[in-house]
Design an enzyme around this catalytic site. Structure first.
Site, PDB file in Angstrom:
ATOM      1  N   HIS A  92       0.837  -1.208   0.000  1.00 57.39           N
ATOM      2  CA  HIS A  92       0.000   0.000   0.000  1.00 57.39           C
ATOM      3  C   HIS A  92       0.873   1.261   0.000  1.00 57.39           C
ATOM      4  O   HIS A  92       0.591   2.227  -0.700  1.00 57.39           O
ATOM      5  CB  HIS A  92      -0.890   0.030   1.251  1.00 57.39           C
ATOM      6  CG  HIS A  92      -1.870  -1.098   1.355  1.00 57.39           C
ATOM      7  ND1 HIS A  92      -1.940  -1.924   2.449  1.00 57.39           N
ATOM      8  CD2 HIS A  92      -2.817  -1.554   0.497  1.00 57.39           C
ATOM      9  CE1 HIS A  92      -2.889  -2.817   2.273  1.00 57.39           C
ATOM     10  NE2 HIS A  92      -3.434  -2.627   1.100  1.00 57.39           N
TER      11      HIS A  92
ATOM     12  N   GLN B 195      -8.191  -7.659 -10.979  1.00 58.08           N
ATOM     13  CA  GLN B 195      -8.934  -6.514 -10.432  1.00 58.08           C
ATOM     14  C   GLN B 195      -8.500  -5.237 -11.151  1.00 58.08           C
ATOM     15  O   GLN B 195      -9.332  -4.442 -11.590  1.00 58.08           O
ATOM     16  CB  GLN B 195      -8.641  -6.413  -8.930  1.00 58.08           C
ATOM     17  CG  GLN B 195      -9.066  -5.115  -8.295  1.00 58.08           C
ATOM     18  CD  GLN B 195      -8.861  -5.138  -6.792  1.00 58.08           C
ATOM     19  OE1 GLN B 195      -9.658  -5.699  -6.086  1.00 58.08           O
ATOM     20  NE2 GLN B 195      -7.798  -4.524  -6.304  1.00 58.08           N
TER      21      GLN B 195
HETATM   22  P1  AMP Z   1      -6.269  -4.245  -0.573  1.00 60.13           P
HETATM   23  O1  AMP Z   1      -6.176  -3.418   0.677  1.00 60.13           O
HETATM   24  O2  AMP Z   1      -5.731  -5.618  -0.424  1.00 60.13           O
HETATM   25  O3  AMP Z   1      -7.657  -4.195  -1.169  1.00 60.13           O
HETATM   26  O4  AMP Z   1      -5.313  -3.547  -1.621  1.00 60.13           O
HETATM   27  C1  AMP Z   1      -5.403  -2.187  -1.944  1.00 60.13           C
HETATM   28  C2  AMP Z   1      -4.521  -1.890  -3.124  1.00 60.13           C
HETATM   29  O5  AMP Z   1      -3.174  -2.235  -2.802  1.00 60.13           O
HETATM   30  C3  AMP Z   1      -4.889  -2.704  -4.380  1.00 60.13           C
HETATM   31  O6  AMP Z   1      -4.763  -1.882  -5.522  1.00 60.13           O
HETATM   32  C4  AMP Z   1      -3.846  -3.808  -4.366  1.00 60.13           C
HETATM   33  O7  AMP Z   1      -3.575  -4.325  -5.648  1.00 60.13           O
HETATM   34  C5  AMP Z   1      -2.652  -3.071  -3.812  1.00 60.13           C
HETATM   35  N1  AMP Z   1      -1.693  -4.035  -3.253  1.00 60.13           N
HETATM   36  C6  AMP Z   1      -1.946  -5.021  -2.356  1.00 60.13           C
HETATM   37  N2  AMP Z   1      -0.826  -5.745  -2.106  1.00 60.13           N
HETATM   38  C7  AMP Z   1       0.149  -5.195  -2.880  1.00 60.13           C
HETATM   39  C8  AMP Z   1       1.539  -5.486  -3.083  1.00 60.13           C
HETATM   40  N3  AMP Z   1       2.142  -6.481  -2.461  1.00 60.13           N
HETATM   41  N4  AMP Z   1       2.230  -4.714  -3.946  1.00 60.13           N
HETATM   42  C9  AMP Z   1       1.637  -3.680  -4.603  1.00 60.13           C
HETATM   43  N5  AMP Z   1       0.330  -3.359  -4.453  1.00 60.13           N
HETATM   44  C10 AMP Z   1      -0.406  -4.104  -3.605  1.00 60.13           C
END
Ligand code: AMP
Length: 271
Positions: free
Chosen positions: A33, A150
């Site tokens: 994030h 997504q």
């Molecule tokens: P989430 O809180 O899991 O819904 O993720 C929020 C955003 O963070 C989404 O756009 C995810 O794709 C991105 N995200 C989650 N994990 C990672 C990661 N390891 N590297 C880069 N972006 C991430």
């Protein structure tokens, strides 16, 4: 860093701004994030992070209940970056008028990978992203390749309907190569080690596929091998083209996608 707890506060804080970078999250903040926030800070004058565990995108009640959440820790980590101007933490009623299912549908040809195994999931994701984009009117939204399908579906949907651009951000991994994810908070060290080994195996596997054709057959035997070696339940292990997620027999401009269960925790990744 201003904390906005409802839409009134949101409108008052951002109503007159015209360069907003938006990082939507479900909390459980980690370095993945933070990398999105860093990119937003570079591209936009103001950065807004949302924390909203969207019930409409969970196809499994237990998964929703167990989803790791620690708002105080999240706020601490966000503040520490010194890069976040606003944190928007809406309640259900700020986003939705009713508990009814999303009216957004996805096409049959898109019902692949996670869409095949998590019924209604992406309909819920598109619905919440539509609502959030309407409310926040960001110039750019930052999303991770970690959730590639997504990213692909949201980009197509949002850029068709709004002026907002979706900015793609690379997957951030731990030292031993598993992708950072909020769901990792549900796993102990031994399990995370296993996730790291599977990630490393797939990174090497992809490298070795470069000169090969007809990779579908090779993927089937790799799936069996991972299942046996690591005792995990694999939902899918597929190679698909980056541009349209169609099945491919050639690894060029394509990715390997995996979804599997470590114990009861469902993990996804792509390479
Ligand atoms: P989430 O809180 O899991 O819904 O993720 C929020 C955003 O963070 C989404 O756009 C995810 O794709 C991105 N995200 C989650 N994990 C990672 C990661 N390891 N590297 C880069 N972006 C991430």
């Amino acid at each position: 860093m201003k904390i906005l707890l409802n839409n009134q506060m949101l409108y008052e804080a951002i109503g007159s701004l015209n360069s907003i970078g938006f990082v939507p999250t479900m909390g459980g903040i980690h370095k993945g994030h933070i990398s999105l926030i860093n990119k937003s800070k570079k591209n936009c004058k103001k950065t807004l992070v949302s924390i909203f565990i969207n019930p409409k995108q969970f196809n499994n009640k237990n998964d929703f209940k167990k989803y790791p959440s620690n708002i105080n820790k999240d706020l601490y980590l966000l503040k520490k970056t010194n890069k976040v101007d606003f944190v928007y933490i809406p309640e259900f009623k700020d986003i939705y008028k009713s508990k009814r299912k999303s009216e957004i549908t996805i096409k049959k040809k898109d019902k692949i990978l996670c869409a095949k195994f998590r019924k209604g999931h992406f309909e819920g994701v598109l619905d919440v992203m539509d609502k959030l984009t309407k409310l926040i009117k960001p110039n750019q939204i930052f999303m991770g390749e970690k959730d590639y399908q997504q990213l692909y579906l949201v980009k197509r949907f949002i850029e068709k309907k709004y002026k907002t651009k979706i900015i793609t951000c690379k997957t951030i991994r731990a030292k031993n190569k598993y992708a950072l994810s909020s769901r990792n908070f549900l796993l102990n060290k031994i399990k995370l080690n296993k996730a790291g080994k599977i990630a490393k195996l797939l990174i090497n596997f992809k490298r070795n596929l470069i000169k090969k054709e007809n990779i579908q057959q090779i993927l089937s035997s790799k799936k069996l091998e991972i299942k046996k070696k690591y005792d995990v339940k694999i939902e899918y292990l597929e190679a698909r083209r980056e541009k349209d997620l169609s099945i491919t027999n050639n690894i060029k401009k394509s990715r390997i996608f995996i979804a599997y269960y470590l114990d009861k925790v469902r993990l996804i990744d792509n390479f």
